[in-house]
Design a protein around this motif. Structure first.
Motif: not given
Length: 467
Positions: A241, A275-277, A280, A317, A343, A347, A349-350
């Protein structure tokens, strides 16, 4: 019969491979499923649809096509694709699935049929690659091992001239297994070289001497290392993250990155946690290598994934991995289409690889992917209200990302259309800096109830920027 194979340079398609497959006991007999990339996390089963209702003699011209109830390997996300990405599916797509947990079959669920508006611009290398297929939106159904599908053309489409097909040609049902959850912090991803092993990719030489604390480099595959490196100014290489910063810390980071510019107090919101790739669980070998950038980020388009609301935040994820695989393997895109995803718990996400602070070109709003970003909220919001946490996440994300490029979330901007069903190619269009997908393309996205919250998101984002 088709099988999709992944390589380090993208996804290729090999034709006419057949082999015996061991399936769970089916509810009814049916053709075997085709799976892809069995050696890496996740898989895609692609099943050709057949005429229904005794119309087999019509072949691909049958107005009703589908598959009878059958057992398949486990999957969690479904969609339908077809050969020509410019063909629209005018009709209804419905699926029933059997849950792994107790063997019960669901009722019929509708799949959103219009998805070509989430796509690369027509004249870009991605849009003209020859790999792109038409596709419905993906639908998240949870861990399932049985499926039944029916596709019915609208009555107006059935009245076409003899020999014409009321449905797009080459219909296939795509059953996506998103694979296992992401590894815990510090754990190497599946297939990665052992810790301390040389990575052996010349592109990584640029990372040497970059001042990045690099404890994970030996645990990352070359593609994952390069993907992480584009966020190296924000988080250590291989981080799960990108941490949130306070308003003061964000302003200091912003000004430090621009030493030659006027050091006035910036209009920028605090950087949110992302959250990075790797966080997830993205399999970086699925997508095309390299990244594509535009000059700046002048606007944000808000979307919904139309994948349904039947997921928990702990499953998000997996949902994103399913959408990623559906976009790349099934639809033929170079990477997941959205720049960010959100989400129901708020959260962030990238999304598409290239760096969360950079102007990465996505495939989210056909005709307006240049100088913009796409944010997709996981779910369907035609009749369901988005959570307040998701709307707040949109506001926090846009306050930060638009602030990096000097954009006012409550303002207007001009984008040049790359071609679509609302604006012809080359037209300069005045848009809200935070727009809904439907503002750039004739579509229901992001759903009327999420679209109705964009005014609140604009106001909150401007407030976070200090405007």
């Amino acid at each position: 019969m088709r099988i999709f194979l992944a390589s380090s340079v993208g996804v290729t398609c090999a034709a006419v491979l057949a082999f015996p497959l061991a399936l769970p006991a089916p509810a009814e007999a049916g053709p075997p499923a085709v799976t892809s990339e069995p050696a890496v996390p996740g898989s895609t089963q692609s099943l050709p649809l057949a005429p229904l209702s005794g119309e087999r003699s019509l072949g691909s011209a049958a107005p009703e096509q589908g598959l009878t109830r059958r057992g398949v390997r486990p999957f969690s996300l479904v969609g339908v694709v077809w050969d020509n990405p410019d063909s629209e599916l005018y009709g209804r797509v419905q699926v029933r699935t059997r849950t792994v947990a107790n063997g019960d079959w669901s009722g019929w669920q509708d799949v959103e049929t219009h998805n070509h508006e989430h796509a690369a611009d027509p004249d870009t290398a991605e849009g003209a690659s020859g790999r792109v297929r038409g596709s419905t939106a993906p639908l998240w159904v949870g861990n399932s091992d049985g499926v039944e599908v029916r596709v019915q053309a609208e009555e107006d489409e059935r009245a076409t001239a003899p020999g014409d097909s009321p449905l797009p040609r080459g219909l296939h049902l795509e059953l996506v297994d998103p694979g296992a959850d992401a590894p815990p912090a510090g754990a190497p991803p599946a297939g990665a070289p052992p810790a301390g092993a040389p990575v052996g990719d010349p592109r990584l030489s640029a990372l040497e001497g970059a001042g990045v604390d690099d404890p994970h480099v030996g645990q990352l595959s070359p593609e994952a290392a390069v993907t992480s490196a584009v966020n190296a100014d924000l988080a250590p290489l291989g981080a799960l993250e990108i941490p949130a910063l306070s308003q003061e810390e964000t302003e200091r980071e912003f000004l430090a990155a621009r030493p030659g510019e006027q050091r006035a107090k910036p209009y920028i919101g605090a950087r949110p946690r992302i959250v990075t790739r790797r966080g997830w669980g993205a399999n970086e070998n699925l997508r095309e290598r390299g990244f594509v950038y535009t000059k700046k980020v002048k606007a944000a388009f808000v979307h919904h994934t139309a994948s349904g609301n039947n997921y928990s935040c702990s499953q998000a994820p997996s949902v994103i991995r399913g959408i990623y695989r559906y976009h790349v393997v099934s639809s033929g895109w170079r990477d997941i289409g959205y720049n960010f995803l959100v989400d129901k718990c708020g959260n962030i996400y990238e999304g598409r690889a290239g760096g969360v602070a950079k102007a990465v070109r996505g495939a989210h709003t056909r005709g307006f992917n240049t100088n913009s970003m796409g944010i997709a909220v996981l779910g369907s919001f035609g009749d369901t209200k988005p959570s307040s946490a998701a709307v707040q996440a949109i506001a926090r994300l846009t306050a930060w990302k638009l602030g990096l490029y000097g954009a006012n979330p409550r303002g207007k901007t001009y984008l040049t259309s790359g071609g679509g069903n609302l604006y012809q190619k080359g037209k300069s269009v005045r848009l809200n800096v935070i727009s809904g997908h439907r503002d750039g393309f004739a579509t229901e996205c992001p759903g009327k109830l999420l679209y109705g919250k964009l005014g609140s998101a604009r106001k909150e984002a401007a407030g976070y920027q200090g405007r």
